[in-house]
Write a protein that holds these residues in place. Sequence first.
Motif, PDB file in Angstrom:
ATOM      1  N   LEU A 184       0.941  -1.216   0.073  1.00  0.00           N
ATOM      2  CA  LEU A 184      -0.034   0.039   0.082  1.00  0.00           C
ATOM      3  C   LEU A 184       0.908   1.178   0.087  1.00  0.00           C
ATOM      4  O   LEU A 184       0.709   2.356  -0.802  1.00  0.00           O
ATOM      5  CB  LEU A 184      -0.842  -0.115   1.328  1.00  0.00           C
ATOM      6  CG  LEU A 184      -1.817   1.215   1.228  1.00  0.00           C
ATOM      7  CD1 LEU A 184      -2.569   1.347   0.095  1.00  0.00           C
ATOM      8  CD2 LEU A 184      -2.661   1.112   2.709  1.00  0.00           C
ATOM      9  N   LYS A 185       1.907   1.203   0.830  1.00  0.00           N
ATOM     10  CA  LYS A 185       2.845   2.234   0.660  1.00  0.00           C
ATOM     11  C   LYS A 185       3.371   2.727  -0.697  1.00  0.00           C
ATOM     12  O   LYS A 185       3.679   3.893  -1.058  1.00  0.00           O
ATOM     13  CB  LYS A 185       4.069   2.132   1.832  1.00  0.00           C
ATOM     14  CG  LYS A 185       5.030   3.440   1.863  1.00  0.00           C
ATOM     15  CD  LYS A 185       6.098   2.759   2.785  1.00  0.00           C
ATOM     16  CE  LYS A 185       6.976   4.147   2.894  1.00  0.00           C
ATOM     17  NZ  LYS A 185       7.669   4.309   1.641  1.00  0.00           N
ATOM     18  N   LYS A 186       3.790   1.640  -1.379  1.00  0.00           N
ATOM     19  CA  LYS A 186       4.348   1.808  -2.816  1.00  0.00           C
ATOM     20  C   LYS A 186       3.337   2.518  -3.588  1.00  0.00           C
ATOM     21  O   LYS A 186       3.613   3.544  -4.208  1.00  0.00           O
ATOM     22  CB  LYS A 186       4.841   0.566  -3.257  1.00  0.00           C
ATOM     23  CG  LYS A 186       6.021  -0.253  -2.877  1.00  0.00           C
ATOM     24  CD  LYS A 186       6.378  -1.465  -3.370  1.00  0.00           C
ATOM     25  CE  LYS A 186       7.449  -2.057  -2.913  1.00  0.00           C
ATOM     26  NZ  LYS A 186       7.677  -3.322  -3.584  1.00  0.00           N
ATOM     27  N   GLN A 187       1.946   2.030  -3.611  1.00  0.00           N
ATOM     28  CA  GLN A 187       0.940   2.869  -4.382  1.00  0.00           C
ATOM     29  C   GLN A 187       0.905   4.173  -3.774  1.00  0.00           C
ATOM     30  O   GLN A 187       0.506   4.920  -4.657  1.00  0.00           O
ATOM     31  CB  GLN A 187      -0.239   1.939  -4.206  1.00  0.00           C
ATOM     32  CG  GLN A 187      -0.349   0.559  -4.478  1.00  0.00           C
ATOM     33  CD  GLN A 187       0.400   0.479  -5.998  1.00  0.00           C
ATOM     34  OE1 GLN A 187       0.046   0.930  -6.729  1.00  0.00           O
ATOM     35  NE2 GLN A 187       1.224  -0.687  -5.953  1.00  0.00           N
ATOM     36  N   ILE A 188       0.866   4.512  -2.523  1.00  0.00           N
ATOM     37  CA  ILE A 188       0.623   5.842  -1.966  1.00  0.00           C
ATOM     38  C   ILE A 188       1.974   6.803  -2.521  1.00  0.00           C
ATOM     39  O   ILE A 188       1.660   8.045  -2.895  1.00  0.00           O
ATOM     40  CB  ILE A 188       0.638   6.121  -0.644  1.00  0.00           C
ATOM     41  CG1 ILE A 188      -0.580   5.304  -0.220  1.00  0.00           C
ATOM     42  CG2 ILE A 188       0.755   7.347  -0.031  1.00  0.00           C
ATOM     43  CD1 ILE A 188      -0.730   5.057   1.617  1.00  0.00           C
ATOM     44  N   ASP A 189       3.140   6.033  -2.650  1.00  0.00           N
ATOM     45  CA  ASP A 189       4.239   6.687  -3.256  1.00  0.00           C
ATOM     46  C   ASP A 189       3.981   7.360  -4.703  1.00  0.00           C
ATOM     47  O   ASP A 189       4.432   8.409  -5.011  1.00  0.00           O
ATOM     48  CB  ASP A 189       5.489   5.976  -2.817  1.00  0.00           C
ATOM     49  CG  ASP A 189       6.032   5.828  -1.545  1.00  0.00           C
ATOM     50  OD1 ASP A 189       5.539   6.857  -0.708  1.00  0.00           O
ATOM     51  OD2 ASP A 189       6.740   4.970  -1.319  1.00  0.00           O
ATOM     52  N   LYS A 190       3.414   6.214  -5.330  1.00  0.00           N
ATOM     53  CA  LYS A 190       3.078   6.701  -6.750  1.00  0.00           C
ATOM     54  C   LYS A 190       2.140   7.876  -6.745  1.00  0.00           C
ATOM     55  O   LYS A 190       2.284   8.802  -7.772  1.00  0.00           O
ATOM     56  CB  LYS A 190       2.601   5.367  -7.501  1.00  0.00           C
ATOM     57  CG  LYS A 190       3.270   4.320  -7.779  1.00  0.00           C
ATOM     58  CD  LYS A 190       2.817   3.009  -8.511  1.00  0.00           C
ATOM     59  CE  LYS A 190       3.696   2.003  -8.608  1.00  0.00           C
ATOM     60  NZ  LYS A 190       3.141   0.638  -9.035  1.00  0.00           N
ATOM     61  N   PHE A 191       1.191   7.852  -5.709  1.00  0.00           N
ATOM     62  CA  PHE A 191       0.163   9.037  -5.946  1.00  0.00           C
ATOM     63  C   PHE A 191       0.869  10.323  -5.477  1.00  0.00           C
ATOM     64  O   PHE A 191       0.641  11.302  -6.060  1.00  0.00           O
ATOM     65  CB  PHE A 191      -0.940   8.697  -4.823  1.00  0.00           C
ATOM     66  CG  PHE A 191      -1.740   9.633  -4.559  1.00  0.00           C
ATOM     67  CD1 PHE A 191      -2.931   9.825  -5.483  1.00  0.00           C
ATOM     68  CD2 PHE A 191      -1.880  10.425  -3.590  1.00  0.00           C
ATOM     69  CE1 PHE A 191      -3.910  10.923  -5.467  1.00  0.00           C
ATOM     70  CE2 PHE A 191      -2.923  11.572  -3.280  1.00  0.00           C
ATOM     71  CZ  PHE A 191      -3.849  11.559  -4.201  1.00  0.00           C
ATOM     72  N   ALA A 192       1.816  10.163  -4.552  1.00  0.00           N
ATOM     73  CA  ALA A 192       2.660  11.261  -4.291  1.00  0.00           C
ATOM     74  C   ALA A 192       3.515  12.022  -5.431  1.00  0.00           C
ATOM     75  O   ALA A 192       3.562  13.300  -5.678  1.00  0.00           O
ATOM     76  CB  ALA A 192       3.359  11.238  -3.028  1.00  0.00           C
ATOM     77  N   LEU A 193       3.902  11.083  -6.354  1.00  0.00           N
ATOM     78  CA  LEU A 193       4.437  11.115  -7.600  1.00  0.00           C
ATOM     79  C   LEU A 193       3.688  11.622  -8.842  1.00  0.00           C
ATOM     80  O   LEU A 193       4.037  11.607  -9.872  1.00  0.00           O
ATOM     81  CB  LEU A 193       5.504  10.273  -8.021  1.00  0.00           C
ATOM     82  CG  LEU A 193       6.611   9.885  -6.954  1.00  0.00           C
ATOM     83  CD1 LEU A 193       7.285   8.711  -7.231  1.00  0.00           C
ATOM     84  CD2 LEU A 193       7.575  11.164  -6.801  1.00  0.00           C
ATOM     85  N   ASN A 194       2.440  11.594  -8.610  1.00  0.00           N
ATOM     86  CA  ASN A 194       1.222  11.929  -9.554  1.00  0.00           C
ATOM     87  C   ASN A 194       1.233  10.935 -10.577  1.00  0.00           C
ATOM     88  O   ASN A 194       1.013  11.157 -11.705  1.00  0.00           O
ATOM     89  CB  ASN A 194       1.605  13.306 -10.127  1.00  0.00           C
ATOM     90  CG  ASN A 194       0.163  13.665 -10.724  1.00  0.00           C
ATOM     91  OD1 ASN A 194      -0.852  13.526 -10.309  1.00  0.00           O
ATOM     92  ND2 ASN A 194       0.505  15.033 -11.765  1.00  0.00           N
ATOM     93  N   LYS A 195       1.712   9.838 -10.316  1.00  0.00           N
ATOM     94  CA  LYS A 195       1.552   8.542 -11.307  1.00  0.00           C
ATOM     95  C   LYS A 195       0.189   7.833 -11.163  1.00  0.00           C
ATOM     96  O   LYS A 195       0.299   6.666 -10.832  1.00  0.00           O
ATOM     97  CB  LYS A 195       2.979   7.642 -10.963  1.00  0.00           C
ATOM     98  CG  LYS A 195       4.238   8.387 -11.382  1.00  0.00           C
ATOM     99  CD  LYS A 195       5.288   7.360 -11.254  1.00  0.00           C
ATOM    100  CE  LYS A 195       6.699   7.957 -11.524  1.00  0.00           C
ATOM    101  NZ  LYS A 195       7.913   7.129 -11.213  1.00  0.00           N
ATOM    102  N   LEU A 196      -0.753   8.423 -11.393  1.00  0.00           N
ATOM    103  CA  LEU A 196      -2.052   8.006 -11.276  1.00  0.00           C
ATOM    104  C   LEU A 196      -2.274   6.730 -12.025  1.00  0.00           C
ATOM    105  O   LEU A 196      -3.114   5.781 -11.743  1.00  0.00           O
ATOM    106  CB  LEU A 196      -3.243   8.879 -11.205  1.00  0.00           C
ATOM    107  CG  LEU A 196      -3.266  10.180 -10.675  1.00  0.00           C
ATOM    108  CD1 LEU A 196      -4.192  11.104 -10.852  1.00  0.00           C
ATOM    109  CD2 LEU A 196      -3.079   9.826  -8.815  1.00  0.00           C
TER     110      LEU A 196
END
Length: 289
Positions: A40-52
């Motif tokens: 889940l943290k990896k997906q949240i990091d992607k969200f923070a980088l705007n890689k939706l």
Amino acid sequence: DQDYQSYRYFTIKVIAVVVICILILLYIFIFKKLKPLKALKKQIDKFALNKLDTIEDVSNGQDEISQVANAFYLAIVQIRKLNQSRQFFLRNIMHELKTPITKGLITLEMLEDNKYKSRLEGIFNRLEILINEFAAIEQITSGAAFINKKKYNILDILDEAKEIAMNDDKNIKISIKESFFVSVDFKLFTTAIKNMIDNGVKYSKEHFLQIEISKDFICFKNYGDKLNNSLEYYTQAFTQGSKQKDSFGLGLYIVNTILESHCIKLEYNYQDGANLFYFKNLENIIIKD
């Protein structure tokens, strides 16, 4: 009861082994339960980088962590739909507006020269400029800012910005210590420099702009009145100064937004009757040899 009895080593060993096994099982159980948090943290990091578009659904059960992961993914799906709807709406609106503007400009060329033709031509040109600026804002805020981020020579970017700005060479003086390469989005960074050239020439008392380029900063210098408000005021959308009544108030807003996207800072200083605008932190985009 007073007779000698030896320690029961076997019993102690059995108890120790049982306790250790219980601790190992507890560790495995807790690790297995917390493992989805890492995904889940990896997906949240992607969200923070705007890689939706790269975010995946990592929920794999009915426990609380899986429920949180599933809720997060559903929220991302809704954000994707809203972004796509917004982009589709804005791009269609801009396309539909450009069509009548283009037809109007073509029709004006068929009319005789007079003051009414000049006024209409000015109105159509201002509308076209406004739509282009909205297009730049839409590209930045849509998360597509760095699709074409590549290696470019700073002089090539400057030459393109000068050509788009359509100012005479006599109005611009460029000083550069050494050429270097940067990693930027060519269209966006060119737009930022073009807006600085437009503002520098337009609001200078002599309609003259000096550009100094180094690896530490890019400086835009013109002689004119000091800004009435702080730089933060002018980097907001649709804010104008006392001498900017014919402007939409988007120039510095677009510049600042583009620079922030490239991790560059816009600074302002007034010294000896000159306005000095700086692009700082160029080390974030300079490609080292």
